[in-house]
Every structure is written in structure tokens, then in C-alpha cells.
Design an enzyme around this catalytic site. Structure first.
Site, mmCIF file in Angstrom:
data_model
loop_
_atom_site.group_PDB
_atom_site.id
_atom_site.type_symbol
_atom_site.label_atom_id
_atom_site.label_comp_id
_atom_site.label_asym_id
_atom_site.label_seq_id
_atom_site.Cartn_x
_atom_site.Cartn_y
_atom_site.Cartn_z
ATOM 1 N N ARG A 137 1.000 -1.023 0.034
ATOM 2 C CA ARG A 137 -0.084 -0.314 0.112
ATOM 3 C C ARG A 137 1.053 1.131 -0.048
ATOM 4 O O ARG A 137 0.590 2.331 0.521
ATOM 5 C CB ARG A 137 -1.186 0.001 0.899
ATOM 6 C CG ARG A 137 -2.255 -1.055 1.021
ATOM 7 C CD ARG A 137 -2.703 -0.908 2.392
ATOM 8 N NE ARG A 137 -2.150 -1.284 3.862
ATOM 9 C CZ ARG A 137 -2.400 -2.541 4.074
ATOM 10 N NH1 ARG A 137 -3.202 -3.532 3.076
ATOM 11 N NH2 ARG A 137 -1.388 -3.023 5.125
ATOM 12 N N CYS A 157 1.131 20.757 -11.236
ATOM 13 C CA CYS A 157 -0.392 20.505 -10.652
ATOM 14 C C CYS A 157 -0.892 18.990 -11.013
ATOM 15 O O CYS A 157 -1.926 18.873 -9.752
ATOM 16 C CB CYS A 157 -1.071 21.194 -12.569
ATOM 17 S SG CYS A 157 -0.580 22.754 -12.647
ATOM 18 N N ASP A 180 -7.333 23.228 -14.782
ATOM 19 C CA ASP A 180 -8.616 23.960 -16.146
ATOM 20 C C ASP A 180 -9.238 23.524 -16.627
ATOM 21 O O ASP A 180 -8.197 22.341 -17.557
ATOM 22 C CB ASP A 180 -7.088 25.055 -16.533
ATOM 23 C CG ASP A 180 -7.457 26.149 -17.739
ATOM 24 O OD1 ASP A 180 -8.879 25.422 -18.848
ATOM 25 O OD2 ASP A 180 -7.100 26.575 -17.896
#
Length: 276
Positions: A137, A157, A180
Site C-alpha cells: 500500500r 499541478c 483548468d
């Protein structure tokens, strides 16, 4: 209607009808004429794409998927931070005179770290764990290195991917601080859908889900009319996506290793201004 269209329509309608404007704040982005680039936004959008059923590419307007794949390979394969290694020009505004975007994106993935099993960069560690520790994990990458932020042309981003093997399927979560919706939303989805296909094939797995978590999903003020225009287009069926089955080395993939067959989309020729 493709699932990418369905999700895009739902996200954009939600943002436009119930989103919050940032016009009361000073904002960093600017338009080419120097005006502040304000947005209407929603916080905390989570989208799920079942890659085993469909390739998540928009038909409401064309996504230049080969260019998206080229950027993906620039970051994840070449681990480059220089736009001279990239075919397109989408990073030109954030590069210095030498073409460098600083210690961003590919640079971070290429930094080697020491582990008990040996020395790996972030990409090679993911590949190693998918092959040797599929129940782990801890299979993830992170580009948001606070120590290096001041030397990045643009803060990441799409900054983190967590991989998870469930049975014989590879799933992934893409975390994105800022999205965006008009210029980059489906671009990023296509990229990381392709990445999941790549990693799955290298590890001998099938593709599962791509979960896209967006902290700040926004539409710029000068994009609102364009988004509304796109939403009037008729959604079409998703195309067929295939990967060259002979490629089992992550670093042997090229953008020609992938095919999108029967891709139909609505024409959209309007110029989209980009905030910097």
C-alpha cells in the site's frame, strides 16, 4: 455517450451553476494583456474512470492524445525538465532561456533514493513494487517536493499518483491541486489512463480504475462562453484504445505504441486563451 463526456459535462455544469468566483481576491495568473485571470471553481471533485470498460477521451471536442502521450513520456520516461526534449510547445511559457523548467516534474521523478532493495528513482521503484510487492500500500510517486518548489518554473499541478493492485487489476489515484477544466482536464485524464495501461502491461496486470481527485477545479472567466459552447455539442461513443502487446519494458514504449481507433469528435476551432 463516452464516460469522459458524461463526467466532463457533469463537472462543468456543476461548476457553472454552483461554483464560487474568486473575483474578490488578488490572483496570480494573468492573461496576455496583463489582466487578472479570475475563475469560478468547485473544491474537491472526485471522478472515477473504469479503464477496463472504456478509454476516457472526450468527443465533445478533440483531445490531441498523441501530444498528451508525448508529454507523459517526457515526464515519466525521459524524466526530463527541458522542453528541448518535448515535441510540443505547451511548456514554452514556463521555461528559461536554456529550455529548463527547473526542478519540476521529470526532474523529481528521476532523483534516486536508497532502499533496502537497492537504489531507485520514483518510476523504477513503482515498477519494482508492482512486480515484486503487488500487495503493498506504499506504491506511489510525489512531485511536490517543498525543498525544490522555489526552483520550479511551475509548481506541479498533477503532483501525486498512488498505484494499487486489487486481484489482477491495477488501479491508480491521480491527485491534482489545480485543474483548468477547459484546457487541461481531459488532457490529464488521457495521460494517466495511458500510464495505468503502461504500468499494468509491464507488471503483467489488467487495467482497473483511474480515480481523479481535483482540489480546485475551475473555469477561467474568459473560458466560460467557450465551455458553454462545447457543452452544446452532441456526445459520441468512445473510441477503442489498444497498446502494442509486445512492449513489456516501460522504457520501450513510444507514442506509436498506442492506437485510438474510431475516434470521432465535434469540431471546435475557437482560440482558447491560456492564463500564465
Amino acid at each position: 455517450m463516452s464516460m469522459a463526456d458524461r463526467i466532463f459535462i457533469s463537472n462543468c455544469r456543476d461548476i457553472l451553476s454552483t461554483g464560487v468566483w474568486d473575483t474578490n481576491f488578488e490572483v496570480r495568473p494573468r492573461w496576455a494583456d496583463g489582466s487578472p485571470a479570475h475563475t469560478i471553481k468547485k473544491f474537491g471533485i472526485v471522478n472515477r474512470y473504469d479503464l477496463s470498460k472504456e478509454f476516457p477521451i472526450l468527443t465533445l471536442r478533440r483531445t490531441y492524445w498523441k501530444s498528451a502521450v508525448d508529454e507523459l513520456l517526457w515526464i515519466w520516461q525521459k524524466k526530463s525538465n527541458n522542453i528541448k526534449d518535448l515535441k510540443g510547445h505547451i511548456w514554452d511559457s514556463w521555461a528559461d532561456e536554456n529550455g529548463s523548467i527547473g526542478k519540476a516534474y521529470g526532474y523529481q521523478l528521476g532523483i534516486k533514493h536508497k532502499y533496502p532493495e537497492g537504489e531507485f528513482d520514483q518510476v523504477d521503484r513503482v515498477i519494482y513494487d508492482l512486480k515484486h510487492n503487488p500487495a503493498s500500500r506504499r506504491i506511489l510517486t510525489n512531485l511536490y517536493n517543498f525543498e525544490d518548489l522555489h526552483e520550479m518554473g511551475l509548481y506541479p499541478c498533477a503532483y501525486s499518483v498512488t498505484f494499487n493492485v486489487s486481484g489482477d487489476k491495477l488501479n491508480a489515484i491521480l491527485n491534482q491541486r489545480s485543474q483548468d477544466m477547459l484546457t487541461a482536464s481531459n488532457w490529464n485524464v488521457v495521460q494517466y489512463a495511458v500510464l495505468v495501461h503502461m504500468m499494468a502491461q509491464v507488471a503483467g496486470l489488467k487495467v482497473g480504475e483511474l480515480v481523479h481527485v481535483i482540489a480546485d477545479a475551475h473555469i477561467y472567466d474568459r473560458h466560460v462562453a467557450l465551455v458553454k459552447k462545447i457543452l452544446r455539442n452532441e456526445p459520441l461513443e468512445a473510441p477503442k484504445f489498444t497498446v502494442d502487446p509486445e512492449v513489456t519494458d516501460f522504457y520501450a514504449f513510444t507514442r506509436d505504441s498506442f492506437k485510438v481507433e474510431g475516434y470521432k469528435y465535434s469540431e471546435f476551432t475557437d482560440t482558447i486563451p491560456v492564463a500564465i
